[in-house]
Scaffold this motif. Structure first.
Motif, PDB file in Angstrom:
ATOM      1  N   ALA A  40      24.177   9.269   6.954  1.00 58.34           N
ATOM      2  CA  ALA A  40      22.966   9.053   7.747  1.00 58.34           C
ATOM      3  C   ALA A  40      22.916   7.651   8.350  1.00 58.34           C
ATOM      4  CB  ALA A  40      21.726   9.309   6.889  1.00 58.34           C
ATOM      5  N   ASN A  41      23.532   6.685   7.673  1.00 60.97           N
ATOM      6  CA  ASN A  41      23.482   5.301   8.162  1.00 60.97           C
ATOM      7  C   ASN A  41      24.812   4.826   8.737  1.00 60.97           C
ATOM      8  OD1 ASN A  41      20.712   4.813   7.388  1.00 60.97           O
ATOM      9  ND2 ASN A  41      21.434   4.773   5.259  1.00 60.97           N
ATOM     10  N   VAL A  42      25.705   5.768   9.011  1.00 63.87           N
ATOM     11  CA  VAL A  42      26.989   5.432   9.608  1.00 63.87           C
ATOM     12  C   VAL A  42      26.900   5.660  11.118  1.00 63.87           C
ATOM     13  CG1 VAL A  42      29.449   6.044   9.717  1.00 63.87           C
ATOM     14  CG2 VAL A  42      28.249   6.074   7.515  1.00 63.87           C
ATOM     15  N   LYS A  51      35.870   6.970  10.144  1.00 66.52           N
ATOM     16  CA  LYS A  51      37.104   7.268   9.419  1.00 66.52           C
ATOM     17  C   LYS A  51      37.045   6.738   7.988  1.00 66.52           C
ATOM     18  CE  LYS A  51      40.810   4.964  10.524  1.00 66.52           C
ATOM     19  NZ  LYS A  51      42.038   4.505  11.217  1.00 66.52           N
ATOM     20  N   LYS A  52      36.532   5.538   7.829  1.00 68.28           N
ATOM     21  CA  LYS A  52      36.428   4.940   6.498  1.00 68.28           C
ATOM     22  C   LYS A  52      35.425   5.691   5.635  1.00 68.28           C
ATOM     23  CE  LYS A  52      35.387   0.555   4.192  1.00 68.28           C
ATOM     24  NZ  LYS A  52      35.015  -0.883   4.393  1.00 68.28           N
ATOM     25  N   ALA A  53      34.298   6.090   6.222  1.00 67.21           N
ATOM     26  CA  ALA A  53      33.248   6.762   5.457  1.00 67.21           C
ATOM     27  C   ALA A  53      33.660   8.159   5.019  1.00 67.21           C
ATOM     28  CB  ALA A  53      31.974   6.827   6.290  1.00 67.21           C
ATOM     29  N   THR A 117      34.646  27.980   7.528  1.00 68.97           N
ATOM     30  CA  THR A 117      33.993  26.692   7.764  1.00 68.97           C
ATOM     31  C   THR A 117      32.497  26.758   7.449  1.00 68.97           C
ATOM     32  OG1 THR A 117      35.577  26.124   9.498  1.00 68.97           O
ATOM     33  CG2 THR A 117      33.503  24.899   9.472  1.00 68.97           C
ATOM     34  N   LEU A 118      32.038  25.762   6.688  1.00 66.46           N
ATOM     35  CA  LEU A 118      30.620  25.575   6.414  1.00 66.46           C
ATOM     36  C   LEU A 118      30.184  24.305   7.122  1.00 66.46           C
ATOM     37  CD1 LEU A 118      31.702  27.442   4.106  1.00 66.46           C
ATOM     38  CD2 LEU A 118      29.970  26.411   2.619  1.00 66.46           C
ATOM     39  N   ALA A 119      28.952  24.277   7.614  1.00 63.15           N
ATOM     40  CA  ALA A 119      28.477  23.122   8.380  1.00 63.15           C
ATOM     41  C   ALA A 119      27.024  22.817   8.042  1.00 63.15           C
ATOM     42  CB  ALA A 119      28.612  23.389   9.886  1.00 63.15           C
ATOM     43  N   VAL A 120      26.728  21.523   7.886  1.00 62.09           N
ATOM     44  CA  VAL A 120      25.348  21.103   7.627  1.00 62.09           C
ATOM     45  C   VAL A 120      25.011  19.916   8.535  1.00 62.09           C
ATOM     46  CG1 VAL A 120      25.440  21.854   5.209  1.00 62.09           C
ATOM     47  CG2 VAL A 120      25.961  19.482   5.778  1.00 62.09           C
ATOM     48  N   PRO A 121      23.740  19.796   8.921  1.00 56.02           N
ATOM     49  CA  PRO A 121      23.348  18.702   9.812  1.00 56.02           C
ATOM     50  C   PRO A 121      23.235  17.366   9.082  1.00 56.02           C
ATOM     51  CG  PRO A 121      21.448  20.054   9.261  1.00 56.02           C
ATOM     52  CD  PRO A 121      22.636  20.727   8.653  1.00 56.02           C
ATOM     53  N   ILE A 122      23.449  16.296   9.832  1.00 54.73           N
ATOM     54  CA  ILE A 122      23.218  14.928   9.345  1.00 54.73           C
ATOM     55  C   ILE A 122      21.924  14.438   9.978  1.00 54.73           C
ATOM     56  CG2 ILE A 122      24.082  12.556   9.279  1.00 54.73           C
ATOM     57  CD1 ILE A 122      26.911  13.745   9.664  1.00 54.73           C
ATOM     58  N   PHE A 123      20.934  14.144   9.146  1.00 57.78           N
ATOM     59  CA  PHE A 123      19.626  13.708   9.640  1.00 57.78           C
ATOM     60  C   PHE A 123      19.454  12.195   9.506  1.00 57.78           C
ATOM     61  CE2 PHE A 123      18.702  18.145   8.492  1.00 57.78           C
ATOM     62  CZ  PHE A 123      17.969  18.567   9.602  1.00 57.78           C
ATOM     63  N   ARG A 124      18.734  11.609  10.466  1.00 55.44           N
ATOM     64  CA  ARG A 124      18.246  10.238  10.333  1.00 55.44           C
ATOM     65  C   ARG A 124      16.876  10.180  11.006  1.00 55.44           C
ATOM     66  NH1 ARG A 124      21.471   5.881  13.390  1.00 55.44           N
ATOM     67  NH2 ARG A 124      23.096   6.404  11.870  1.00 55.44           N
ATOM     68  N   ASP A 125      15.874   9.824  10.212  1.00 54.17           N
ATOM     69  CA  ASP A 125      14.500   9.744  10.725  1.00 54.17           C
ATOM     70  C   ASP A 125      14.076  11.042  11.408  1.00 54.17           C
ATOM     71  OD1 ASP A 125      14.371   7.089   9.845  1.00 54.17           O
ATOM     72  OD2 ASP A 125      15.199   6.344  11.741  1.00 54.17           O
ATOM     73  N   GLY A 126      14.474  12.165  10.804  1.00 54.27           N
ATOM     74  CA  GLY A 126      14.059  13.458  11.324  1.00 54.27           C
ATOM     75  C   GLY A 126      14.882  13.982  12.480  1.00 54.27           C
ATOM     76  N   LEU A 129      21.846  13.806  13.935  1.00 56.02           N
ATOM     77  CA  LEU A 129      22.805  12.919  14.590  1.00 56.02           C
ATOM     78  C   LEU A 129      24.191  13.539  14.730  1.00 56.02           C
ATOM     79  CD1 LEU A 129      21.979   9.578  12.745  1.00 56.02           C
ATOM     80  CD2 LEU A 129      21.020  10.429  14.893  1.00 56.02           C
ATOM     81  N   GLY A 130      24.512  14.434  13.818  1.00 53.62           N
ATOM     82  CA  GLY A 130      25.852  15.024  13.807  1.00 53.62           C
ATOM     83  C   GLY A 130      25.933  16.091  12.740  1.00 53.62           C
ATOM     84  N   VAL A 131      27.153  16.456  12.389  1.00 53.72           N
ATOM     85  CA  VAL A 131      27.372  17.578  11.479  1.00 53.72           C
ATOM     86  C   VAL A 131      28.512  17.263  10.512  1.00 53.72           C
ATOM     87  CG1 VAL A 131      28.145  19.992  11.349  1.00 53.72           C
ATOM     88  CG2 VAL A 131      26.522  19.291  13.126  1.00 53.72           C
ATOM     89  N   VAL A 132      28.325  17.642   9.257  1.00 48.36           N
ATOM     90  CA  VAL A 132      29.398  17.591   8.262  1.00 48.36           C
ATOM     91  C   VAL A 132      29.925  19.012   8.078  1.00 48.36           C
ATOM     92  CG1 VAL A 132      30.050  17.103   5.876  1.00 48.36           C
ATOM     93  CG2 VAL A 132      28.391  15.650   7.031  1.00 48.36           C
ATOM     94  N   THR A 133      31.235  19.175   8.157  1.00 51.20           N
ATOM     95  CA  THR A 133      31.838  20.488   7.937  1.00 51.20           C
ATOM     96  C   THR A 133      32.785  20.433   6.748  1.00 51.20           C
ATOM     97  OG1 THR A 133      33.640  20.020   9.487  1.00 51.20           O
ATOM     98  CG2 THR A 133      31.706  21.180  10.362  1.00 51.20           C
ATOM     99  N   GLY A 134      32.899  21.558   6.078  1.00 48.71           N
ATOM    100  CA  GLY A 134      33.860  21.708   4.987  1.00 48.71           C
ATOM    101  C   GLY A 134      34.567  23.031   5.140  1.00 48.71           C
ATOM    102  N   THR A 135      35.861  23.064   4.866  1.00 51.37           N
ATOM    103  CA  THR A 135      36.625  24.311   5.016  1.00 51.37           C
ATOM    104  C   THR A 135      37.097  24.815   3.660  1.00 51.37           C
ATOM    105  OG1 THR A 135      38.665  23.050   5.461  1.00 51.37           O
ATOM    106  CG2 THR A 135      37.379  23.801   7.361  1.00 51.37           C
ATOM    107  N   LEU A 136      37.025  26.138   3.491  1.00 55.27           N
ATOM    108  CA  LEU A 136      37.444  26.800   2.261  1.00 55.27           C
ATOM    109  C   LEU A 136      38.638  27.695   2.559  1.00 55.27           C
ATOM    110  CD1 LEU A 136      33.907  27.831   0.961  1.00 55.27           C
ATOM    111  CD2 LEU A 136      35.316  25.965   0.081  1.00 55.27           C
ATOM    112  N   THR A 137      39.712  27.524   1.817  1.00 60.60           N
ATOM    113  CA  THR A 137      40.903  28.357   1.989  1.00 60.60           C
ATOM    114  C   THR A 137      40.674  29.718   1.329  1.00 60.60           C
ATOM    115  OG1 THR A 137      41.909  27.610  -0.077  1.00 60.60           O
ATOM    116  CG2 THR A 137      42.373  26.307   1.918  1.00 60.60           C
ATOM    117  N   HIS A 138      41.587  30.657   1.599  1.00 67.42           N
ATOM    118  CA  HIS A 138      41.477  31.962   0.963  1.00 67.42           C
ATOM    119  C   HIS A 138      41.589  31.844  -0.554  1.00 67.42           C
ATOM    120  CE1 HIS A 138      40.781  35.237   3.660  1.00 67.42           C
ATOM    121  NE2 HIS A 138      41.701  34.843   4.513  1.00 67.42           N
ATOM    122  N   ALA A 139      42.379  30.898  -1.043  1.00 66.67           N
ATOM    123  CA  ALA A 139      42.512  30.729  -2.488  1.00 66.67           C
ATOM    124  C   ALA A 139      41.167  30.366  -3.107  1.00 66.67           C
ATOM    125  CB  ALA A 139      43.563  29.670  -2.796  1.00 66.67           C
TER     126      ALA A 139
END
Length: 246
Positions: A40-42, A51-53, A117-126, A129-139
């Protein structure tokens, strides 16, 4: 007697599997939501800062890869590499509207591996700002979906309303069937178009149902239940003799 046994055995178990799977997917979304707070603060437009975060998220929640996208869809993954632009992906657009998302089907990632793929919003002050995604393999999906279906005598599938198989209860089951459950029924003369259309009508109404069928001389019972996530349904198949034995 058999129908009564099916109603008291197959369908409730199928409903239980559907509820358990939905809870597990919600748990994965909650992991991503926790990660979203750290961004949220990046400055999501600063490639080096992003990249660092995002590197600190590597390995969290069993995801193959976690990535962060800014409002323009520019994406950096937890390996510190750009992952292209996902602006036109429906899950990104919906997440930018403030709603966590699970993609409706697996798709090839940058390594050519099929992932969900799963995706969630990044909020700042309501504001989003962007989206965080995570991927799950078949395993990982197999592990999430794994159920001891009817004492190991049965098997389960996660399918879409169109019949496309998203996940099977193990790799062997997925390899034994077509990519589409309805095509499997058609090609093996298990059910005609009228029967398939009747089943799909029940599914479009988000109701549950039971289908007895025979293939290769074996009699089986299939219960199908909505997951209430995307347009997914869980099919649970059990040999008829197992139901009789219970």
């Amino acid at each position: 007697k058999l129908v009564t046994g099916v109603q008291t055995c197959a369908l409730p178990i199928s409903q239980l599997y559907a509820s358990m799977f939905k809870i597990k997917m919600r748990d994965q979304l909650l992991i991503l939501e926790a990660e979203a707070h750290t961004f949220a603060n990046v400055d999501l437009d600063d490639y080096d800062a992003l990249k660092k975060a995002v590197a600190a998220s590597r390995g969290i929640g069993g995801f193959k890869r976690i990535a962060v996208s800014n409002a323009s869809g520019m994406t950096v993954n937890d390996m510190g590499m750009p992952s292209g632009n996902i602006l036109m992906r429906p899950y990104f657009r919906n997440a930018m509207r403030g709603r966590p998302q699970v993609a409706p089907a697996t798709a090839a990632d940058e390594d050519g591996e099929q992932v969900l793929t799963l995706a969630v919003p990044i909020f700042r002050d309501g504001r989003v700002l962007g989206v965080v995604t995570g991927t799950l393999t078949h395993a990982i999906l197999d592990e999430i979906f794994l159920t001891d279906t009817f004492g190991g005598r049965g098997y389960s599938f996660l399918i879409t309303l169109d019949g496309d198989i998203v996940i099977a209860s193990n790799n062997k089951n997925r390899q034994c069937f077509n990519d589409n459950w309805f095509d499997f029924f058609r090609e093996n003369s298990v059910m005609g178009e009228d029967g398939i259309n009747a089943m799909r009508s029940v599914m479009f109404s988000e109701n549950t149902g039971i289908v007895p069928y025979s293939i290769g001389g074996a009699h089986r019972i299939m219960a199908y239940t909505p997951v209430f996530l995307n347009d997914w349904y869980i099919l649970s198949v059990v040999p008829a003799d197992y139901v009789r034995s219970q």
